[in-house]
Motif scaffolding. Structure first.
Motif, PDB file in Angstrom:
ATOM      1  N   SER A  93       0.807  -1.220   0.000  1.00 33.95           N
ATOM      2  CA  SER A  93       0.000   0.000   0.000  1.00 33.95           C
ATOM      3  C   SER A  93       0.838   1.267   0.000  1.00 33.95           C
ATOM      4  O   SER A  93       0.367   2.328  -0.422  1.00 33.95           O
ATOM      5  N   ASP A  94       2.094   1.188   0.465  1.00 36.00           N
ATOM      6  CA  ASP A  94       2.955   2.369   0.458  1.00 36.00           C
ATOM      7  C   ASP A  94       3.687   2.546  -0.874  1.00 36.00           C
ATOM      8  O   ASP A  94       4.538   3.420  -1.010  1.00 36.00           O
TER       9      ASP A  94
ATOM     10  N   PHE B 129      -6.041  -4.589  -5.845  1.00 36.75           N
ATOM     11  CA  PHE B 129      -7.042  -4.665  -4.788  1.00 36.75           C
ATOM     12  C   PHE B 129      -7.303  -3.266  -4.236  1.00 36.75           C
ATOM     13  O   PHE B 129      -6.359  -2.530  -3.934  1.00 36.75           O
ATOM     14  N   PHE B 130      -8.590  -2.932  -4.050  1.00 31.16           N
ATOM     15  CA  PHE B 130      -8.958  -1.602  -3.581  1.00 31.16           C
ATOM     16  C   PHE B 130     -10.031  -1.707  -2.496  1.00 31.16           C
ATOM     17  O   PHE B 130     -10.840  -2.628  -2.485  1.00 31.16           O
ATOM     18  N   GLY B 131     -10.017  -0.725  -1.572  1.00 30.91           N
ATOM     19  CA  GLY B 131     -11.110  -0.569  -0.621  1.00 30.91           C
ATOM     20  C   GLY B 131     -10.865  -1.085   0.767  1.00 30.91           C
ATOM     21  O   GLY B 131     -11.654  -0.806   1.680  1.00 30.91           O
ATOM     22  N   ASP B 132      -9.791  -1.840   1.001  1.00 33.83           N
ATOM     23  CA  ASP B 132      -9.504  -2.367   2.330  1.00 33.83           C
ATOM     24  C   ASP B 132      -8.086  -2.917   2.315  1.00 33.83           C
ATOM     25  O   ASP B 132      -7.371  -2.804   1.314  1.00 33.83           O
TER      26      ASP B 132
ATOM     27  N   TYR C  39      -7.185 -12.293   0.502  1.00 26.96           N
ATOM     28  CA  TYR C  39      -8.487 -12.024   1.118  1.00 26.96           C
ATOM     29  C   TYR C  39      -8.468 -10.673   1.825  1.00 26.96           C
ATOM     30  O   TYR C  39      -7.422 -10.111   2.156  1.00 26.96           O
ATOM     31  N   VAL C  40      -9.658 -10.167   2.072  1.00 26.09           N
ATOM     32  CA  VAL C  40      -9.815  -8.877   2.723  1.00 26.09           C
ATOM     33  C   VAL C  40      -9.732  -9.026   4.235  1.00 26.09           C
ATOM     34  O   VAL C  40     -10.072 -10.077   4.782  1.00 26.09           O
TER      35      VAL C  40
ATOM     36  N   PHE D 224     -19.737   0.646   2.462  1.00 30.29           N
ATOM     37  CA  PHE D 224     -18.334   0.426   2.111  1.00 30.29           C
ATOM     38  C   PHE D 224     -18.266  -0.122   0.684  1.00 30.29           C
ATOM     39  O   PHE D 224     -19.237  -0.682   0.173  1.00 30.29           O
ATOM     40  N   SER D 225     -17.114   0.068   0.065  1.00 33.64           N
ATOM     41  CA  SER D 225     -16.910  -0.369  -1.312  1.00 33.64           C
ATOM     42  C   SER D 225     -15.576  -1.077  -1.437  1.00 33.64           C
ATOM     43  O   SER D 225     -14.598  -0.710  -0.764  1.00 33.64           O
TER      44      SER D 225
END
Length: 622
Positions: free
Chosen positions: A144-145, A183-186, A204-205, A222-223
């Motif tokens: 994510s960074d 992957f987006f949103g979490d 997995y989320v 949430f999305s």
């Protein structure tokens, strides 16, 4: 047609319809609103992209789908629908789903909101990367960074998450073909699903280190989104055709085929007495007798086991869930006293602390438990002269995460279950891709230590991931079910033979793939395609295997292990079709006879090119 379904699957229920969506060289299956088997030029890119909701015990909350709209054009496709996931509490999670695809990409989006506080162990996307052709290969993981990690997919099964904080994964699909999944949103992380014999790596989320179950607050939307982009050289070759005939390679080995065990359970004692003759028919050598004082098992259960052992003449392993609530020497000596009073003579004792039957996920606090060294020492003292086994009553996952001191044991054992995460027909049969990695990992950990597997069955006998297995009164295909009717049909026979073929090269001492009676058992009950009281199809498979216990294994390598698996010994070749389509097989030589296993061993025409029926099992005399 319903009779054919009952014979094949033990149930007249059909699987949900699947539709293939295509754009150029890209194709993907749409089933139950989720995506299966994303391919590019025939090569498997991803095994699945799914938006899933689990209840507090990791059971699957099925989606009620409405307002489905599907459009296909010359350049792409789109799918939109509304999905409602209902929790046991009555709360509902409502999601608007959108899927779009073209010749080089697929995007899957979900916008969700709940009408009440919704308790869940997980709600969101999971993405499955295949194992075959991927394990041990390079992979690029973006975090994510923005940092990028150059790594390799795990080869030996990882007990913990191989990658965390995942924003994107790029992997090689085939020569000249690469795919990037974003992957987006979490927050997403990965687990090695081969631990549970799933044939996949799962991203997995929501990290497992966070508390679960958790609540999705009422009216807080949430999305999430997953997108896949494929890059391919123009000359990248397509995959070989799946319609080609299956060829076989026979490879002599130094391994011996295992002896066959059959499980016993106290609640099935009456049925076990009635089915006693089945033990000699299948050539069983061992009774694996389950004993759990916390479940109320006492001297009555032990006396029942003693009766069955005396009447059958088989060796007994007592599978003892040690309570670990009192001094270990006291608990062990009390059980030894009960065993003696019951007149039960043990060949081996398998011990596992009762608390270790429940999973301890990554990031969770390990429950209190005496050191295994102390458990084994107490067992040795109370059962002097009896071989001692250890490992896990549950699955390889738990053994991989809590590795037992093998030097203190006479053998190591664990079970597996194919419906922990998914229960559709394809996923169940794809578990053999992972099972070969399981046995290889155990051999890496414990060397040539005597090794046993089972009881392992399609249905789940105990749930390490929740408070109970899932009741299945309708006989559907559901994860973590305590009854799975496919056990009763040709599907169960093919699964049994394919399982034995997959683990054969591990050099097992004992393999147990059924109980004697009940829903995991050998004998049919009322309402099955097999007449009540007769042997189920898998029992005929076990009878062939039992007749070859101790024989030198000839491994069978097939050109389509996703379709046909087999093993051989003493000029006898056994093959299982693990698909719903007939498969043409070219035998290595002209056979003397070819016969279907079960149903009286009906002979097929003796030819070097044979057709295996859907989920068919055959014996070939070469």
């Amino acid at each position: 047609m319903s009779g054919d379904l009952l014979r094949l699957y033990g149930t007249s229920e059909r699987e949900p319809e699947s539709r293939t969506l295509s754009a150029g060289d890209l194709s993907v299956g749409l089933q139950d609103g989720n995506l299966r088997t994303l391919r590019f030029r025939g090569h498997e890119v991803l095994r699945a992209i799914a938006f899933l909701v689990r209840d507090r015990d990791w059971g699957t909350c099925g989606a009620a789908i409405a307002n489905l709209a599907l459009e296909e054009t010359a350049t792409g496709f789109s799918v939109c629908y509304d999905a409602r996931f209902s929790a046991p509490s009555g709360a509902n999670l409502d999601c608007t789903i959108t899927i779009t695809g073209n010749a080089e990409s697929v995007t899957f989006s979900a916008d969700c909101v709940s009408d009440a506080d919704f308790e869940t162990a997980r709600a969101g996307f999971v993405v499955l990367h295949p194992v075959v052709g991927v394990a041990g290969e390079p992979v690029e993981v973006q975090h994510s960074d923005g940092s990028v990690e150059q790594a390799r997919w795990p080869d030996r099964i990882e007990p913990w998450q191989p990658f965390k904080d995942i924003a994107a994964i790029t992997h090689h699909v085939a020569p000249g073909i690469a795919a990037t999944t974003e992957f987006f949103g979490d927050v997403f992380e990965m687990e090695d699903q081969r631990n549970w014999t799933d044939g996949s790596y799962k991203t997995y989320v929501r990290p497992l280190a966070l508390p679960w179950p958790y609540r999705v607050p009422k009216s807080e939307p949430f999305s999430q989104q997953v997108s896949v982009a494929i890059e391919a050289d123009e000359d990248a070759a397509p995959a070989a055709g799946a319609g080609d005939a299956v060829s076989l390679l026979m490879v002599p080995t130094t391994h011996r085929l295992p002896e066959i065990g059959v499980g016993l359970r106290p609640e099935c004692l009456a049925g076990e007495r009635a089915a006693l003759n089945a033990l000699s028919v299948v050539g069983a050598r061992h009774l694996i007798a389950h004993f759990d004082p916390a479940a109320g098992h006492g001297i009555e259960a032990l006396a029942g086991y003693a009766e069955i052992a005396a009447r059958s003449g088989l060796k007994v392993t007592l599978e003892f869930a040690v309570p670990c609530q009192r001094p270990l020497d006291d608990e062990m000596s009390d059980i030894a006293s009960l065993v003696g009073k019951a007149g039960l003579v043990l060949d081996t004792l398998f011990v596992c602390p009762a608390v270790d039957r429940q999973s301890t996920p990554p990031g969770s606090v390990w429950p209190e438990c005496p050191p295994l060294e102390a458990v084994y020492a107490a067992a040795r003292a109370a059962f002097s002269g009896v071989r001692l086994g250890g490992g896990m009553m549950s699955y390889f996952t738990e053994l991989n995460r809590k590795r037992v001191p093998g030097a203190l044991l006479d053998y190591v054992s664990h079970c597996t279950n194919p419906i922990v995460h998914a229960a559709d027909d394809l996923s169940v049969m794809q578990t053999f891709e992972a099972l070969r990695f399981v046995t290889r990992s155990v051999r890496t950990l414990y060397g040539d230590k005597p090794y046993r597997i089972g009881p392992s069955t399609i249905a789940m006998r105990q749930n390490p991931y929740g408070s109970a297995t899932k009741a299945n009164p309708a006989g559907g295909r559901i994860p973590m079910a305590n009854v799975d009717l496919r056990h009763n049909g040709a599907f169960g026979a093919a699964w049994t033979l394919a399982y034995a073929a997959t683990v054969a090269s591990a050099g097992l001492e004992v393999l147990t793939l059924s109980t004697l009676a009940g829903p995991f058992g050998l004998v049919a009950s009322e309402g099955e395609a097999t007449p009540e009281g007769a042997l189920r199809p898998l029992a005929h498979v076990l009878a062939r295997l039992g007749s070859l216990s101790g024989a030198a294994l000839v491994a069978v390598e097939t050109s389509r292990p996703d379709a046909v698996l087999g093993l051989a010994a003493e000029s006898r070749l056994f093959l299982a079709n693990i698909t719903r389509e007939a498969q043409v097989v070219v035998l290595p030589a002209m056979p003397r006879t070819v016969s279907l296993i079960g149903g009286g061993g009906v002979e097929m025409p003796a030819a070097q090119r044979i057709s295996l029926p859907p989920y068919g099992t055959v014996e070939v005399l070469l």
